[in-house]
Motif scaffolding. Structure first.
Motif, short mmCIF file in Angstrom:
data_model
loop_
_atom_site.label_atom_id
_atom_site.label_comp_id
_atom_site.label_asym_id
_atom_site.label_seq_id
_atom_site.Cartn_x
_atom_site.Cartn_y
_atom_site.Cartn_z
N ALA A 25 75.64 35.56 -28.70
CA ALA A 25 75.15 34.21 -28.69
C ALA A 25 76.03 33.38 -27.71
CB ALA A 25 75.28 33.43 -29.99
N GLU A 26 77.14 33.41 -27.54
CA GLU A 26 78.02 32.78 -26.68
C GLU A 26 77.50 33.09 -25.20
OE1 GLU A 26 82.32 32.60 -25.31
OE2 GLU A 26 82.18 32.57 -27.47
N THR A 27 77.06 34.34 -24.90
CA THR A 27 76.87 35.00 -23.55
C THR A 27 75.48 34.31 -23.08
OG1 THR A 27 76.19 36.82 -24.57
CG2 THR A 27 78.26 36.87 -23.61
N THR A 28 74.79 34.21 -24.15
CA THR A 28 73.02 33.75 -23.85
C THR A 28 73.21 32.07 -23.39
OG1 THR A 28 72.75 33.19 -26.13
CG2 THR A 28 71.95 35.35 -25.28
N ALA A 29 74.26 31.63 -24.16
CA ALA A 29 74.43 30.20 -23.65
C ALA A 29 75.07 29.83 -22.29
CB ALA A 29 75.32 29.32 -24.73
N THR A 30 76.30 30.50 -22.01
CA THR A 30 76.72 30.56 -20.81
C THR A 30 76.64 31.27 -19.86
OG1 THR A 30 78.81 31.58 -21.51
CG2 THR A 30 78.70 29.07 -21.94
N THR A 31 76.81 30.81 -18.59
CA THR A 31 76.47 31.95 -17.43
C THR A 31 77.99 31.99 -16.66
OG1 THR A 31 74.33 31.13 -16.79
CG2 THR A 31 75.60 31.97 -15.11
N VAL A 32 78.28 33.10 -16.60
CA VAL A 32 79.75 33.36 -16.18
C VAL A 32 79.41 34.23 -14.75
CG1 VAL A 32 81.80 34.75 -16.58
CG2 VAL A 32 80.45 33.95 -18.57
N ILE A 33 80.43 33.69 -13.90
CA ILE A 33 80.61 34.24 -12.59
C ILE A 33 81.69 34.81 -12.69
CG2 ILE A 33 80.34 33.84 -10.15
CD1 ILE A 33 77.93 33.18 -11.23
N GLY A 34 82.02 36.07 -12.86
CA GLY A 34 83.29 36.66 -12.94
C GLY A 34 84.23 36.62 -11.60
N ARG A 35 85.43 36.95 -11.88
CA ARG A 35 86.53 36.90 -10.95
C ARG A 35 86.35 37.72 -9.68
NH1 ARG A 35 92.08 36.77 -12.74
NH2 ARG A 35 91.33 35.86 -14.49
N ALA A 36 85.73 38.99 -9.89
CA ALA A 36 85.31 39.70 -8.62
C ALA A 36 83.97 39.81 -8.31
CB ALA A 36 85.62 41.19 -9.39
N THR A 37 83.39 38.38 -8.41
CA THR A 37 81.85 38.43 -8.11
C THR A 37 81.92 37.18 -7.03
OG1 THR A 37 81.20 39.00 -10.19
CG2 THR A 37 79.65 37.68 -8.78
N LEU A 38 81.02 37.26 -5.99
CA LEU A 38 80.93 36.25 -5.00
C LEU A 38 79.20 36.12 -4.98
CD1 LEU A 38 81.00 34.76 -2.34
CD2 LEU A 38 80.74 36.93 -0.92
N VAL A 39 79.09 34.71 -5.31
CA VAL A 39 77.62 34.25 -5.24
C VAL A 39 77.49 33.34 -3.95
CG1 VAL A 39 75.88 32.82 -6.37
CG2 VAL A 39 77.30 34.39 -7.74
N ARG A 40 76.37 33.79 -3.14
CA ARG A 40 76.26 32.98 -1.98
C ARG A 40 74.71 32.47 -2.32
NH1 ARG A 40 77.43 36.46 2.77
NH2 ARG A 40 79.84 36.01 2.29
N GLY A 41 74.57 31.34 -2.44
CA GLY A 41 73.32 30.72 -2.53
C GLY A 41 73.34 29.44 -3.68
N ARG A 42 72.28 29.39 -4.25
CA ARG A 42 72.08 28.12 -5.07
C ARG A 42 72.16 28.50 -6.49
NH1 ARG A 42 67.51 24.01 -4.24
NH2 ARG A 42 66.23 25.57 -5.21
N VAL A 43 72.89 28.11 -7.38
CA VAL A 43 73.01 28.30 -8.80
C VAL A 43 72.34 26.77 -9.53
CG1 VAL A 43 74.40 28.82 -10.65
CG2 VAL A 43 74.88 29.62 -8.57
N THR A 44 71.38 27.02 -9.94
CA THR A 44 70.65 26.05 -10.89
C THR A 44 70.23 26.33 -12.18
OG1 THR A 44 68.53 26.52 -9.82
CG2 THR A 44 69.80 24.74 -8.69
N GLY A 45 69.88 25.29 -12.89
CA GLY A 45 69.41 25.76 -14.36
C GLY A 45 70.08 24.86 -15.50
N MET A 46 69.66 25.21 -16.64
CA MET A 46 70.03 24.71 -17.89
C MET A 46 71.11 25.61 -18.37
SD MET A 46 66.56 22.77 -19.14
CE MET A 46 66.22 24.33 -20.12
#
Lengths: 239, 104
Positions: free
Chosen positions: A2-23
């Motif tokens: 239930a916790e994982t559905t509520a939160t978005t996690v960008i892990g420590r070995a992950t690179l996100v290049r772009g837009r992160v939006t939403g609820m």
């Protein structure tokens, strides 16, 4: 789960290049470059590295952020955090050990904008007032000078000397014979020069340049340091 | 095991490069490169090319999938795109339109 559905996690070995939006909430332990906007809490963890503007309801920073942080509720910069960018939120906390480089504004954006507007509006109002005040004194001086200008040679000596005294002199000029008044003033200044000269004679200085200068004040004061070409001083010292 | 999770309600547009597991529950557009497992959960919408380890899909994916391990299209999955992997399973009830290439 239930916790994982509520939160978005960008892990420590992950690179996100772009837009992160939403609820929902956002937890960043990795790299994010671009733009972040979420309706919940954005948490940049100790290993998080964000090169993006963050727009969220609540922002907590423990890692490094390069970008503006704009929160509806609060921005919390915790110890060990590094932020290069502007902070704007209703409440802002910077803990001991948190580094911030940028503008910090602790007001809700909706409240902050009108306040800034009134501040900018009042500033130009004040400026014309001072302008008027500044223009008023020279105007009086000009009137006095115009009254005096007719018979006398256009010397107008003491008025530029002491601007505050100019309005005081003006009524005297109007009431009394103009030339007489000028003479009186001139005598007064001459007397002052004489006394100064006497004092200088006592002290052993020669007062000639100063007295001569006071008579014709239009010339700018002599330079304190003698004008020498570059390097000449060093040459003189060598000799 | 704190991997990367894109929660429901979150939209990411761009590129994700990860050395760990990636779980997608929300929306993702762009390009996804992961060294480890990728899970596309039910309700997720992915419009991206995926290159990763094992892939498990029960959500919607539009894009090519390249896996060094295996690809599982589970029940409820809707996949449009080419799949290239050594092992592929397509469960009963999974929708799939595209080419399969197991000649890695």
């Amino acid at each position: 789960m239930a916790e994982t559905t509520a939160t978005t996690v960008i892990g420590r070995a992950t690179l996100v290049r772009g837009r992160v939006t939403g609820m929902g909430d956002l937890e960043i332990a990795g790299h994010v470059e671009g733009e972040i906007a979420c309706s919940g809490e954005a948490l940049v963890d100790t290993s998080g590295l964000v090169a993006a503007n963050i727009n969220a309801r609540r922002i907590v920073v423990r890692g490094a952020v390069k970008g503006d942080l704009i929160a509806d509720e609060f921005v919390h910069i915790e110890a060990g955090a590094k932020v290069v960018g502007n902070l704007r939120a209703a409440r802002i906390a910077i803990a001991l050990g948190g580094l911030v480089r940028g503008q910090v504004q602790t007001t809700a954006p909706a409240v902050a904008r009108p306040a800034a507007r009134t501040a900018t509006a009042s500033a130009p109002l004040r400026a014309p007032n001072t302008l008027i005040a500044a223009t008023a004194a020279p105007a009086a001086a000009r009137e006095a000078r115009a009254a005096a200008a007719a018979p006398a040679p256009a010397k107008a000596a003491p008025a530029p000397h002491i601007p505050s005294a100019a309005p005081v002199v003006a009524p005297r000029l109007v009431s009394a014979p103009v030339v007489a008044a000028r003479q009186v003033v001139g005598q007064a200044t001459q007397g002052a020069q004489a006394t100064q000269g006497a004092q200088d004679a006592k002290t052993g200085r020669d007062s000639m340049p100063f007295g001569a200068l006071q008579g014709s004040r239009r010339v700018p004061p002599p330079p304190v340091v003698p004008v020498l070409k570059k390097g000449t001083k060093a040459v003189q010292k060598k000799r | 095991m704190a991997s990367t999770v894109i929660g429901a309600g979150i939209t990411i547009e761009g590129e994700i490069t990860s050395d760990e597991d990636v779980v997608v529950q929300g929306t993702f557009r762009g390009k996804l490169v992961a060294k480890d497992a990728v899970t596309i959960e039910q309700g997720a919408m992915v419009e991206a090319d995926i290159a990763s380890g094992p892939v498990a899909i029960s959500g919607g994916v539009t894009g090519n999938i390249l896996s060094t391990d295996r690809v599982d299209l589970q029940t409820g999955a809707r996949v449009i795109g080419n799949v290239k992997a050594t092992r592929i399973t397509i469960a009963d009830g999974a929708q799939f339109k595209g080419n399969v290439d197991m000649d890695v």
